[in-house]
Each structure stands twice: as structure tokens, then as C-alpha cells.
Design a protein around this motif. Structure first.
Motif, short mmCIF file in Angstrom:
data_model
loop_
_atom_site.label_atom_id
_atom_site.label_comp_id
_atom_site.label_asym_id
_atom_site.label_seq_id
_atom_site.Cartn_x
_atom_site.Cartn_y
_atom_site.Cartn_z
N ARG A 48 0.85 -1.20 0.00
CA ARG A 48 0.00 0.00 0.00
C ARG A 48 0.88 1.24 0.00
N TYR A 49 0.51 2.19 -0.85
CA TYR A 49 1.22 3.47 -0.94
C TYR A 49 0.33 4.61 -0.45
N GLU A 50 0.92 5.51 0.29
CA GLU A 50 0.32 6.80 0.59
C GLU A 50 1.16 7.83 -0.16
N ASN A 51 0.59 8.39 -1.21
CA ASN A 51 1.36 9.22 -2.13
C ASN A 51 2.54 8.39 -2.64
N GLU A 52 3.78 8.84 -2.50
CA GLU A 52 4.88 8.06 -3.05
C GLU A 52 5.53 7.13 -2.01
N GLU A 53 5.00 7.11 -0.80
CA GLU A 53 5.60 6.32 0.27
C GLU A 53 4.91 4.97 0.43
N ALA A 54 5.71 3.90 0.42
CA ALA A 54 5.19 2.57 0.70
C ALA A 54 5.04 2.43 2.20
N VAL A 55 3.78 2.40 2.68
CA VAL A 55 3.55 2.40 4.12
C VAL A 55 3.23 1.02 4.67
N ASP A 56 2.94 0.07 3.80
CA ASP A 56 2.66 -1.29 4.23
C ASP A 56 3.10 -2.25 3.14
N ASP A 57 4.27 -2.83 3.30
CA ASP A 57 4.77 -3.80 2.31
C ASP A 57 5.13 -5.11 2.97
N SER A 58 4.51 -5.38 4.11
CA SER A 58 4.88 -6.55 4.90
C SER A 58 4.58 -7.87 4.19
N GLN A 59 3.65 -7.85 3.22
CA GLN A 59 3.30 -9.08 2.54
C GLN A 59 3.89 -9.16 1.14
N LEU A 60 4.78 -8.28 0.82
CA LEU A 60 5.45 -8.30 -0.49
C LEU A 60 6.70 -9.17 -0.39
N PRO A 61 6.79 -10.23 -1.19
CA PRO A 61 8.00 -11.09 -1.17
C PRO A 61 9.19 -10.31 -1.74
N LYS A 62 9.96 -9.73 -0.87
CA LYS A 62 10.95 -8.75 -1.31
C LYS A 62 12.16 -9.37 -2.02
N ASP A 63 12.29 -10.69 -1.96
CA ASP A 63 13.41 -11.29 -2.66
C ASP A 63 13.24 -11.22 -4.17
N ARG A 64 11.99 -11.19 -4.62
CA ARG A 64 11.77 -11.15 -6.07
C ARG A 64 10.81 -10.06 -6.54
N PHE A 65 10.04 -9.51 -5.62
CA PHE A 65 9.06 -8.48 -5.96
C PHE A 65 9.57 -7.10 -5.55
N SER A 66 9.28 -6.12 -6.39
CA SER A 66 9.57 -4.73 -6.04
C SER A 66 8.48 -3.85 -6.62
N ALA A 67 8.31 -2.69 -6.03
CA ALA A 67 7.29 -1.76 -6.50
C ALA A 67 7.79 -0.34 -6.32
N GLU A 68 7.22 0.54 -7.12
CA GLU A 68 7.55 1.95 -6.96
C GLU A 68 6.36 2.80 -7.37
N ARG A 69 6.31 3.99 -6.82
CA ARG A 69 5.26 4.94 -7.17
C ARG A 69 5.90 6.33 -7.22
N LEU A 70 6.64 6.53 -8.26
CA LEU A 70 7.33 7.79 -8.43
C LEU A 70 6.31 8.92 -8.62
N LYS A 71 6.56 10.06 -7.99
CA LYS A 71 5.72 11.24 -8.10
C LYS A 71 4.32 11.02 -7.50
N GLY A 72 4.13 9.90 -6.84
CA GLY A 72 2.87 9.69 -6.14
C GLY A 72 1.65 9.50 -7.03
N VAL A 73 1.86 9.10 -8.28
CA VAL A 73 0.70 8.88 -9.18
C VAL A 73 0.74 7.44 -9.69
N ASP A 74 1.34 7.23 -10.86
CA ASP A 74 1.42 5.88 -11.43
C ASP A 74 2.31 5.00 -10.56
N SER A 75 2.07 3.69 -10.70
CA SER A 75 2.86 2.74 -9.95
C SER A 75 3.24 1.56 -10.84
#
Lengths: 114, 115
Positions: A48-75
């Protein structure tokens, strides 16, 4: 008003290949979610993102998954490398703000890993 | 974290009859309970929601009831029509740990309305 837009709608890749999904939320929605939906199951939150900040990524498998939301719009959600078990529908959703409010879902990206 | 159980997993009704889908939740602090409808190959869409300070809410043929004591909530669809055929998901909004709150979904109920 345009809804949540996702692309691609379908993606077929071989295992160990990278893949990326794109989401454009409803204009003005500050909160953005990525969900995983397996066949016959309800959506499960990945991040979950609030604007450009990932505030809840506890369930994202970080070894292979990544996410970004630059400028707080598209992701963008990326998997590298993909595994057979990653085959699922990846849903993006957005809401006006965080909290117990309606979440508007996109059509999803159906990923098939061969 | 929150656990949401949904029953039944499949439901067939004759057109014009009523349909009831039930969900239970585990976290007594949950305070928001939406219901989503997902047609085959399409996005989930909110059809009705209820907050913990309300016991019942209606919108035309659709109603939701909430029993906080028993920690269960139900979706009621009256005068069902073929276009009501879809998968319905209940969800509960609750604390998920590490300062975060999230929606936890049930596994869904596939409703078939037979003409």
C-alpha cells in the motif's frame, strides 16, 4: 471519470524471466494498493502506498518483488525472476485517502508463468 | 491478523428468489465491512458497505446486516436476476500489525441465478 487503469491485461512469460505491471489510479486518489488474486480466492494485499511512500509492504515477497510509485501517481510492480507459483491476477486499487474507505479496483493483469 | 470466513462457496437460486451470503470475522476491532461483486474476467466493484456503528443497511434489492457481538455479517439479495450472477466477496477492515490497517477478503461466493 476514468477508473483505475492497468496494463498489460494479460502477460505470458517463461519462468525466471522478469515482468512488470503498470497502474494509473483515479485522479486525486492518494492511496494505491497492489493485490494478488489467485484463482478462486479473494484479493490479498501486497503493498500500500500513501502518495509516493510505501507504508505497508509486509506481505510483499521482497526477494523477487519490487514496486515503486514515483511522483505519487502511477505505480509499477515488478517480479524478477518470475516463478511458476506467481501465476495469478495482479490487481491495482486506489482510494481517496487511507482508512476504511471504498477502494476502486482496476481490471487486473493476468500473469501466466510457463 | 484478521481472518474472514465466507459461506457458502457456491450458491444457486431460481430467478426471483432471495440469496444470502454469510461472513464471519475474527478481530473485534474491525470497523468497516464492504461487499464486492466480481463478474467473470472483470474488476471487483463495491456494491454495498457497512460500518460498525450500524446494524443494517439497504440499497434497493441489496441489504447487509452486521452482528458485532457474534462477529458476523451477511449480504441479502432479494428478487434475484440473471445479471446478479457473479462472485461476491466480503471483506473486513482491521489492524494488520506494524501500525497498518488493511482489508482482509473472504474467499468468495459464486452466485448463479437460474432463469
Amino acid at each position: 471519470e476514468a477508473g483505475v487503469v492497468q496494463s498489460p491485461r494479460y502477460k505470458i512469460i517463461e519462468k525466471k524471466q522478469p515482468v512488470a505491471f503498470w497502474c494509473n489510479p483515479i485522479s486525486g486518489h492518494n492511496t494505491l494498493y497492489w493485490y494478488l488474486q489467485n484463482l478462486g480466492q479473494g484479493p490479498e494485499l501486497l503493498i500500500r502506498y500513501e502518495n509516493e511512500e510505501a507504508v505497508d509492504d509486509s506481505q510483499l515477497p521482497k526477494d523477487r518483488f519490487s514496486a515503486e510509485r514515483l511522483k505519487g501517481v502511477d505505480s509499477t510492480l515488478k517480479i524478477q525472476p518470475a516463478e511458476l507459483g506467481d501465476s495469478a491476477v495482479y490487481l491495482c486499487a486506489s482510494s481517496l485517502r487511507q482508512g476504511p474507505n471504498e477502494q476502486f479496483f482496476g481490471p487486473g493483469t493476468r500473469l501466466t508463468v510457463l | 491478523g484478521e481472518n474472514v470466513e465466507q459461506h457458502p462457496s457456491t450458491l444457486s437460486v431460481q430467478e426471483g428468489d432471495s440469496a444470502v451470503i454469510k461472513c464471519t470475522y475474527s478481530d473485534s476491532a474491525s470497523n468497516y465491512f464492504p461487499w464486492y461483486k466480481q463478474e467473470l474476467g472483470k474488476r471487483p466493484q463495491l456494491i454495498i458497505d457497512i460500518r460498525s456503528n450500524v446494524g443494517e443497511k439497504k440499497d434497493q434489492r441489496i441489504a447487509v446486516t452486521l452482528n458485532k457481538t457474534a462477529k458476523h455479517f451477511s449480504l441479502h439479495i432479494t428478487e434475484t436476476q440473471p445479471e446478479d450472477s457473479a462472485v461476491y466477496f466480503c471483506a473486513a477492515y482491521a489492524y494488520s500489525g506494524a501500525g497498518s490497517y488493511q482489508l482482509t477478503f473472504g474467499k468468495g461466493t459464486k452466485l448463479s441465478v437460474i432463469p
